[in-house]
Design a protein around this motif. Structure first.
Motif, PDB file in Angstrom:
ATOM      1  N   PRO A  29      45.653  33.023  51.886  1.00  0.00           N
ATOM      2  CA  PRO A  29      45.452  33.326  50.579  1.00  0.00           C
ATOM      3  C   PRO A  29      43.817  33.789  50.078  1.00  0.00           C
ATOM      4  N   LEU A  30      42.995  33.723  50.859  1.00  0.00           N
ATOM      5  CA  LEU A  30      41.553  34.296  50.563  1.00  0.00           C
ATOM      6  C   LEU A  30      41.589  35.797  50.713  1.00  0.00           C
ATOM      7  N   ILE A  31      42.169  36.202  51.657  1.00  0.00           N
ATOM      8  CA  ILE A  31      42.338  37.620  51.646  1.00  0.00           C
ATOM      9  C   ILE A  31      42.892  38.332  50.426  1.00  0.00           C
ATOM     10  N   GLU A  32      43.948  37.631  49.713  1.00  0.00           N
ATOM     11  CA  GLU A  32      44.409  38.245  48.444  1.00  0.00           C
ATOM     12  C   GLU A  32      43.411  37.714  47.439  1.00  0.00           C
ATOM     13  N   VAL A  33      42.524  37.116  47.538  1.00  0.00           N
ATOM     14  CA  VAL A  33      41.595  36.761  46.481  1.00  0.00           C
ATOM     15  C   VAL A  33      40.464  38.012  46.716  1.00  0.00           C
ATOM     16  N   LEU A  34      40.200  38.231  48.052  1.00  0.00           N
ATOM     17  CA  LEU A  34      39.270  39.236  48.190  1.00  0.00           C
ATOM     18  C   LEU A  34      39.606  40.872  48.091  1.00  0.00           C
ATOM     19  N   ARG A  35      40.832  40.929  48.360  1.00  0.00           N
ATOM     20  CA  ARG A  35      41.634  42.441  48.342  1.00  0.00           C
ATOM     21  C   ARG A  35      40.878  43.303  47.254  1.00  0.00           C
ATOM     22  N   PRO A  36      40.995  42.821  46.024  1.00  0.00           N
ATOM     23  CA  PRO A  36      40.691  43.871  44.894  1.00  0.00           C
ATOM     24  C   PRO A  36      39.268  44.184  44.938  1.00  0.00           C
ATOM     25  N   HIS A  37      38.599  43.243  45.724  1.00  0.00           N
ATOM     26  CA  HIS A  37      37.162  43.628  45.642  1.00  0.00           C
ATOM     27  C   HIS A  37      36.605  44.440  46.941  1.00  0.00           C
ATOM     28  N   VAL A  38      37.614  44.797  47.930  1.00  0.00           N
ATOM     29  CA  VAL A  38      37.243  45.489  48.919  1.00  0.00           C
ATOM     30  C   VAL A  38      36.931  47.089  48.727  1.00  0.00           C
ATOM     31  N   ALA A  39      35.723  47.722  49.206  1.00  0.00           N
ATOM     32  CA  ALA A  39      35.664  49.035  48.681  1.00  0.00           C
ATOM     33  C   ALA A  39      34.768  49.724  49.728  1.00  0.00           C
ATOM     34  N   LYS A  59      35.105  30.619  47.272  1.00  0.00           N
ATOM     35  CA  LYS A  59      34.683  29.308  46.390  1.00  0.00           C
ATOM     36  C   LYS A  59      33.630  29.744  45.518  1.00  0.00           C
ATOM     37  N   GLU A  60      32.611  30.594  45.762  1.00  0.00           N
ATOM     38  CA  GLU A  60      31.426  31.150  44.975  1.00  0.00           C
ATOM     39  C   GLU A  60      32.153  31.777  43.566  1.00  0.00           C
ATOM     40  N   LEU A  61      33.166  32.684  43.928  1.00  0.00           N
ATOM     41  CA  LEU A  61      33.905  33.398  43.013  1.00  0.00           C
ATOM     42  C   LEU A  61      34.718  32.644  42.003  1.00  0.00           C
ATOM     43  N   GLU A  62      35.247  31.547  42.649  1.00  0.00           N
ATOM     44  CA  GLU A  62      35.986  30.655  41.591  1.00  0.00           C
ATOM     45  C   GLU A  62      34.820  29.763  40.665  1.00  0.00           C
ATOM     46  N   GLY A  63      33.743  29.634  41.377  1.00  0.00           N
ATOM     47  CA  GLY A  63      32.686  28.729  40.491  1.00  0.00           C
ATOM     48  C   GLY A  63      32.308  29.529  39.302  1.00  0.00           C
ATOM     49  N   LEU A  64      31.904  30.910  39.783  1.00  0.00           N
ATOM     50  CA  LEU A  64      31.393  31.716  38.738  1.00  0.00           C
ATOM     51  C   LEU A  64      32.461  31.796  37.374  1.00  0.00           C
ATOM     52  N   LYS A  65      33.742  32.230  38.091  1.00  0.00           N
ATOM     53  CA  LYS A  65      34.818  32.216  37.109  1.00  0.00           C
ATOM     54  C   LYS A  65      35.196  31.197  36.225  1.00  0.00           C
ATOM     55  N   ASN A  66      34.792  29.827  37.001  1.00  0.00           N
ATOM     56  CA  ASN A  66      35.083  28.477  35.851  1.00  0.00           C
ATOM     57  C   ASN A  66      33.905  28.595  34.953  1.00  0.00           C
ATOM     58  N   ARG A  67      32.941  29.166  35.120  1.00  0.00           N
ATOM     59  CA  ARG A  67      31.812  29.210  34.040  1.00  0.00           C
ATOM     60  C   ARG A  67      31.783  30.206  33.251  1.00  0.00           C
ATOM     61  N   GLY A  68      32.701  30.850  33.353  1.00  0.00           N
ATOM     62  CA  GLY A  68      32.909  32.360  32.411  1.00  0.00           C
ATOM     63  C   GLY A  68      32.232  33.436  32.623  1.00  0.00           C
ATOM     64  N   ILE A  69      31.811  33.580  33.888  1.00  0.00           N
ATOM     65  CA  ILE A  69      30.965  34.814  34.412  1.00  0.00           C
ATOM     66  C   ILE A  69      32.258  35.531  35.181  1.00  0.00           C
ATOM     67  N   GLN A  70      31.999  36.838  34.613  1.00  0.00           N
ATOM     68  CA  GLN A  70      32.933  38.075  35.037  1.00  0.00           C
ATOM     69  C   GLN A  70      32.745  38.097  36.484  1.00  0.00           C
ATOM     70  N   THR A  71      33.602  38.405  37.391  1.00  0.00           N
ATOM     71  CA  THR A  71      33.749  38.768  38.697  1.00  0.00           C
ATOM     72  C   THR A  71      34.009  40.217  39.178  1.00  0.00           C
ATOM     73  N   HIS A  72      34.877  40.987  38.209  1.00  0.00           N
ATOM     74  CA  HIS A  72      35.418  42.078  38.734  1.00  0.00           C
ATOM     75  C   HIS A  72      34.708  43.052  39.095  1.00  0.00           C
ATOM     76  N   ASN A  73      33.243  42.840  38.825  1.00  0.00           N
ATOM     77  CA  ASN A  73      32.091  43.862  39.070  1.00  0.00           C
ATOM     78  C   ASN A  73      31.605  43.498  40.589  1.00  0.00           C
ATOM     79  N   LEU A  74      32.241  42.870  41.296  1.00  0.00           N
ATOM     80  CA  LEU A  74      31.920  42.567  42.720  1.00  0.00           C
ATOM     81  C   LEU A  74      32.630  43.522  43.808  1.00  0.00           C
ATOM     82  N   PHE A  75      31.775  43.983  44.620  1.00  0.00           N
ATOM     83  CA  PHE A  75      32.492  45.050  45.746  1.00  0.00           C
ATOM     84  C   PHE A  75      32.004  44.892  47.104  1.00  0.00           C
ATOM     85  N   LEU A  76      32.974  44.703  47.849  1.00  0.00           N
ATOM     86  CA  LEU A  76      32.596  44.117  49.229  1.00  0.00           C
ATOM     87  C   LEU A  76      32.841  45.314  50.249  1.00  0.00           C
TER      88      LEU A  76
END
Ligand code: IMP
Length: 454
Positions: free
Chosen positions: A220-230, A109-126
């Protein structure tokens, strides 16, 4: 994609540029840790956001969505719970370390909220080793609190305690475990059987969750998080070797620390500086500076001892003027005067090298400001913060009165422009602290700060 600075009016943009230029006045090593020095809510988010200007990497090392950071840039207000405040700077790496606990519905939800306000989130690593908060952890947190009644801890009910309990019991589910759906389903099945047996025995009226419900919700949430896992420890090591500037952003505060705080009225992790090493896989010898964020007065959410608490009109005045209502739970915060033994305790257990004093503007208008210098317990003078819960409960604060000021501080940008009484307040605390107070914040916006050369 627009950057956050674009949201500001030109005048403010100039002021931001000035502050950004001045931020270099704050002594930051290659690796700097920021920790809360009281019971949380000291304004860590806004200080991190400011210092992130000079950092290449911002990392969280403990806690979870129980935290709540408000960062105001221009007219935009961002409420972040788990995602580091550095996310507002698109070129920075943002890391959520292995010591944290992650609730997938909330972080997505936090990621979507940021994206909706134009903030990039590709730079988040979990971190693949961070533990996952499961729906039954939230259920257990709520049920345990209800059962304790008047003796409850006053948790944020975000499932923090039960998730860390499973981690310590070595049955928890980690982010990496979620990436293989068959394995994840097996783990949920195992853990849910355990949780449900406990719930059924102790709370027979409570409806039970099923593995299928949980897996379907998380799939579906796992798929949103997958690219951020590191492997975030490896990333931090690489960043260090490349000479990058790393900022570790603490959550909660020193007195909520599981080991050093006002146990049992604490959180279930270590928000103190030492946890950077275990919570991020980063060696202690690489840490250069530890900055303690401390409010110009004291607040606490939840239950437990609070010697300087003001349960009167003055406390209400602090609450209203300081907008002391929780970001995560909206609960009214308990308010009281500044407590020197707490400051000294935070300096000791975190090895603080500097302080950032926040919300000094809130003290405007008090004719006299009280500062607790020490305590009396059963008639005996005690200089240090007693960590024994019973002693702390009985500790009577002894105050020194200092003169207040009437001037509004929110537009002050240099130390010399502060009214004399406000300067004296800062200098008095600094002398006792024996470490520099390098930042004084006078409002919630990024620009509302006075930076001092240590
Ligand atoms: P928990 O972390 O939800 O288990 O709550 C334990 C205690 O820590 C309660 O007193 C909470 O109010 C407090 N707490 C947890 N997170 C924060 C925070 O970010 N700020 C202030 N208090 C917090």
């Amino acid at each position: 994609m627009r950057s956050v600075a674009d949201t500001s009016v030109p005048k403010e943009a100039n002021m931001i540029a000035k502050i950004e230029e001045n931020v270099s006045m704050v002594r930051q090593g290659k690796a700097t840790v920021l920790v809360g020095s009281q019971w949380g809510d000291e304004g860590k988010g806004r200080i991190t956001d400011m210092l992130a200007e000079n950092a290449d990497v911002v990392a969280r090392f403990s806690g979870g969505p129980n935290a709540g950071h408000t960062v105001i840039v221009g007219d935009e207000k961002y409420e972040l719970h788990l995602i580091p405040s550095g996310i507002l700077h698109p070129e920075k790496q943002n890391i959520i370390g292995n010591g944290t606990v992650v609730y997938p519905p909330a972080i997505v939800k936090e990621l979507e909220g940021l994206k909706n306000r134009g903030i990039q989130t590709h730079n988040l690593f979990l971190s693949e080793n961070a533990h996952v908060i499961m729906p039954y952890h939230l259920q257990l947190d709520r049920l345990e609190e209800e059962r304790k009644g008047d003796d409850s801890i006053g948790t944020t009910k975000k499932g923090i305690g039960p998730t860390y309990t499973d981690k310590v019991a070595r049955r928890g589910i980690r982010i990496g475990d979620m990436l293989d759906l068959a394995f994840f389903t097996e783990k949920v099945d195992e853990n849910l059987a355990y949780a449900n047996a406990y719930i059924q025995h102790n709370f027979p009226e409570e409806p039970l969750l099923t593995t299928n419900d949980i897996v379907e919700e998380y799939k579906p949430l796992i798929e949103v998080l997958r690219p951020h896992v590191a492997d975030t420890s490896l990333m931090l090591d690489q960043a260090r070797k490349e000479g990058k500037v790393i900022l570790f952003e603490g959550a909660q505060g020193t007195l909520l620390d599981l080991d050093h705080g006002t146990y049992p009225f604490v959180t279930s992790s270590n928000p103190t500086a030492g946890a950077v090493c275990t919570g991020c896989g980063f060696g202690p010898a690489h840490i250069d500076e530890v900055i303690g964020i401390i409010k110009a007065y004291t607040t606490r959410v939840g239950h437990g001892p609070f010697p300087t608490e003001l349960e009167d009109e003055t406390g209400e005045q602090l609450r209203q003027k300081g907008h002391e209502f929780g970001v995560t739970t909206q609960r009214a915060r308990r308010c009281g005067w500044f407590d020197i033994p707490i400051m000294k305790f935070a300096i000791r257990v975190n090895g603080l090298t500097q302080l950032a004093l926040t919300k000094l503007d809130v003290l405007t208008g008090f004719e006299t400001i009280k500062v607790c210098t020490h305590y009396e317990v059963n008639g005996e003078r005690i200089e240090h913060l007693p960590t024994n819960g019973k002693l702390l409960k009985d500790a009577v604060p002894v105050y020194k009165d200092v003169p207040g000021w009437t001037e509004d501080l929110t537009d002050v940008r240099t130390f010399d422009d502060l009214p004399k009484a406000a300067r004296d307040y800062v200098l008095m605390l600094e002398e006792i602290a024996e470490i520099p107070i390098s930042i004084v914040s006078v409002g919630p916006k990024r620009v509302q700060a006075v930076l001092r050369t240590p």
